[in-house]
Design an enzyme around this catalytic site. Sequence first.
Site, short mmCIF file in Angstrom:
data_model
loop_
_atom_site.label_atom_id
_atom_site.label_comp_id
_atom_site.label_asym_id
_atom_site.label_seq_id
_atom_site.Cartn_x
_atom_site.Cartn_y
_atom_site.Cartn_z
N GLY A 149 0.75 -1.25 0.00
CA GLY A 149 0.00 0.00 0.00
C GLY A 149 0.78 1.30 0.00
N GLY A 150 2.10 1.23 -0.13
CA GLY A 150 2.88 2.47 -0.16
C GLY A 150 2.44 3.38 -1.29
N LYS A 151 2.25 2.79 -2.46
CA LYS A 151 1.86 3.61 -3.61
C LYS A 151 0.39 4.02 -3.52
CE LYS A 151 5.40 1.45 -6.45
NZ LYS A 151 5.60 0.19 -5.74
N ASN A 159 14.33 -8.21 -8.44
CA ASN A 159 15.67 -8.02 -9.01
C ASN A 159 16.76 -8.35 -8.01
OD1 ASN A 159 16.73 -5.32 -7.77
ND2 ASN A 159 14.60 -4.91 -8.32
N CYS A 208 9.57 -4.04 -10.67
CA CYS A 208 10.93 -3.93 -10.12
C CYS A 208 11.78 -5.04 -10.72
CB CYS A 208 10.92 -3.93 -8.60
SG CYS A 208 10.26 -5.43 -7.89
C1 SAM Z 1 4.81 -5.36 -6.80
S1 SAM Z 1 3.64 -5.76 -5.60
C2 SAM Z 1 2.79 -4.27 -5.32
C3 SAM Z 1 3.44 -3.29 -4.38
C4 SAM Z 1 2.54 -2.12 -4.06
N1 SAM Z 1 2.09 -1.45 -5.26
C5 SAM Z 1 3.20 -1.12 -3.14
O1 SAM Z 1 3.76 -0.13 -3.62
O2 SAM Z 1 3.12 -1.26 -1.91
C6 SAM Z 1 2.45 -6.67 -6.51
C7 SAM Z 1 1.19 -7.03 -5.74
O3 SAM Z 1 0.23 -7.50 -6.66
C8 SAM Z 1 -0.51 -8.55 -6.08
N2 SAM Z 1 -1.13 -9.29 -7.20
C9 SAM Z 1 -0.60 -10.29 -7.93
N3 SAM Z 1 -1.46 -10.68 -8.90
C10 SAM Z 1 -2.57 -9.91 -8.76
C11 SAM Z 1 -3.82 -9.83 -9.44
N4 SAM Z 1 -4.09 -10.64 -10.44
N5 SAM Z 1 -4.72 -8.92 -9.01
C12 SAM Z 1 -4.45 -8.10 -7.97
N6 SAM Z 1 -3.30 -8.13 -7.30
C13 SAM Z 1 -2.36 -9.01 -7.67
C14 SAM Z 1 0.53 -9.30 -5.28
O4 SAM Z 1 -0.06 -10.09 -4.28
C15 SAM Z 1 1.37 -8.16 -4.73
O5 SAM Z 1 0.88 -7.75 -3.47
#
Ligand code: SAM
Lengths: 281, 168
Positions: free
Chosen positions: A105-107, A170, A215
Site C-alpha cells: 500500500g505504499g503507492k 531483481n 521492479c
Molecule cells: C509489486 S507488488 C505491489 C506493491 C505495491 N504497489 C506497493 O507499492 O506497496 C504486486 C502485488 O500485486 C498482487 N497481485 C498479484 N497478482 C494480482 C492480481 N491478479 N490482481 C491483484 N493483485 C495481484 C501481489 O499479491 C502483490 O501484493
Amino acid sequence: MNPFIERYSQLGWDYTETKMRESLWVNTSKIRVEELKARLEKKRIILKKIPFLEKGFLVESKRFSLSSTQEYLQGFFHMQEAASQLPVQALQPKGLVLDMCAAPGGKTAQIALQAEAVVALESQQKRMQALLNNLERLGIKNCIAYNIDARKFEGVEFDKILLDAPCSGNCAKDRRWFSKQTISNFEKNSKIQKELLSTAYDLLKEGGEILYSTCSLEPEENELVVDWAIKNLGLKTMKLDSYGSEGLTQIFNKKLSEEIKLCKRIWPSQTQGFFMAKLKK
Amino acid sequence: MQKNLAKPNPRILHGETKKMIQTFIQKFTQEKIEYTKIGSKYFLATKSLIQIKDKIKITPLLVGLYLGEEKEGKFAPSLALLEIIAKTSTNKVFIKDIGEMDFIYGKKLRSRHILKIEGETKVGFLKLIQNEHDENLGLGKISKEIKEGGTIIKNKMDRGDFLRREMD
Ligand SMILES: C[S@@+](CC[C@H](N)C(=O)[O-])C[C@H]1O[C@@H](n2cnc3c(N)ncnc32)[C@H](O)[C@@H]1O
C-alpha cells in the site's frame, strides 16, 4: 558465467553488486518536512533529500529501526525504496485512480494524497492486512479497497491507473535472486502482466493514462510487455520526466517500436532495479 | 459512566448494541462523526466515496478511514478513530517523553510518567493518552486514583499495535 548477468551484459549493463538503501517519503498531510527532520534528528536519525523525488529521503544514519519510532507509528512517514516512489510521481494522480496491485500500500497512500479517490485491489488475502494497516496508520481517508484478482474487477472507469505489476523482482532486492529465478518464470509473469494491462485498458476512460511499473530488469516483463500493449491494445507511450535511462528497443535479436525509448529503465546503482512506462488510451 | 470494561481483548470496549460507535465517541467529545457501516465495521467516508462504492458490485474491505468494529456485541475502536476524537476531546492524559515508549509497548502508566490529566480522574474512566505534542498514543483506563500513587492507568490499546501487526 551467470546466465542472467550474461543477458544484462547483452542489454548494455555491466553487473555490479548493489545494496538497497533505506528510504522513506514524508506524509505531508500529517507533518511538515522540516518538523519531521528535526524530530528525527533529536533521535540521531539523519535524513537526506533524494534529488529526483519530491518527498523522498534517504536514511543517512540511524541508531535503531525507524519503524519503532513514534513518528512512524503516528504515520508521519512511510518506508519505501527510492525507485518504488517514482511511479506515483510519474503518474501525477488526479480524479479517480485505480491501483490494481496494491499491497502493502505504499503507492496507494501516495496516490490517495494527490487524487480525489483511489480504488485499491489486491488478490492475496494475507497481504490485504498490511495494506489496511498502512492506510490507517497514514490516515488515508479516500481509498476503497477490495480483495480481488484485478483481472475480474469491473463497475467503474478511471481517469488514471497504476499497474505496479507482480514480477520476478531483481538482484539488488534479494541476494538469493539468481538462484531462485528462471527464464520460464519471466514468461509466466509476462502472461499475467499482459492480462492485467488488458484489464487496465478496459477500465480506463478514453484519454486516460496508465503507469505500468515493475521492479524487474527482465525485458520479458518490461519492454516486451509494453511493445505488446502498443501493438495489441493500441495504447500510446508517453514521455516520462523521471530518473532512469531510456527503454530498450533492441532486445537480444528482436527490434521493438521506437516509442519504447520513452519508457524508463533503472539499472541498480543508486536504487534497486526498476522499469516504468506511461501509456495513454 | 463506564461499566464492566472488557478483559480478554483490550481492543474491545462495551457499548450499546445499536449505536455503539456513538456511545463510545460521546465519552470523549461532542463532535459528530459521519460514519458508514459495512457488515460489523464502521468507516469515515465522504458521499462521493460511497457513490463510487455503490457502483461496484462486490463488498469492499475498506471505504474511507476505518473507525472500528463490533465484535461479540462490543465496540472495538480503531487507532484512527482515537486520533480523530483526540482533536476535540478534553478527556485526555498527557504523558512525558519517558512514558511514551513504555505505553507503546503495552505497559501501564505510573504517576511519574504523567504530565497532566484533563477531565475525570475517577477509577474506571477511559482516557485518551497523548504525548507531549498532543499526538494520540492510544487508550487507557484509570485503575487507581492519582492521589494513591503507584499504577494509575492501564493500557487498553496503543499505537504500537501497528508494529505488532506488521510482525504477525
Ligand atoms: C509489486 S507488488 C505491489 C506493491 C505495491 N504497489 C506497493 O507499492 O506497496 C504486486 C502485488 O500485486 C498482487 N497481485 C498479484 N497478482 C494480482 C492480481 N491478479 N490482481 C491483484 N493483485 C495481484 C501481489 O499479491 C502483490 O501484493
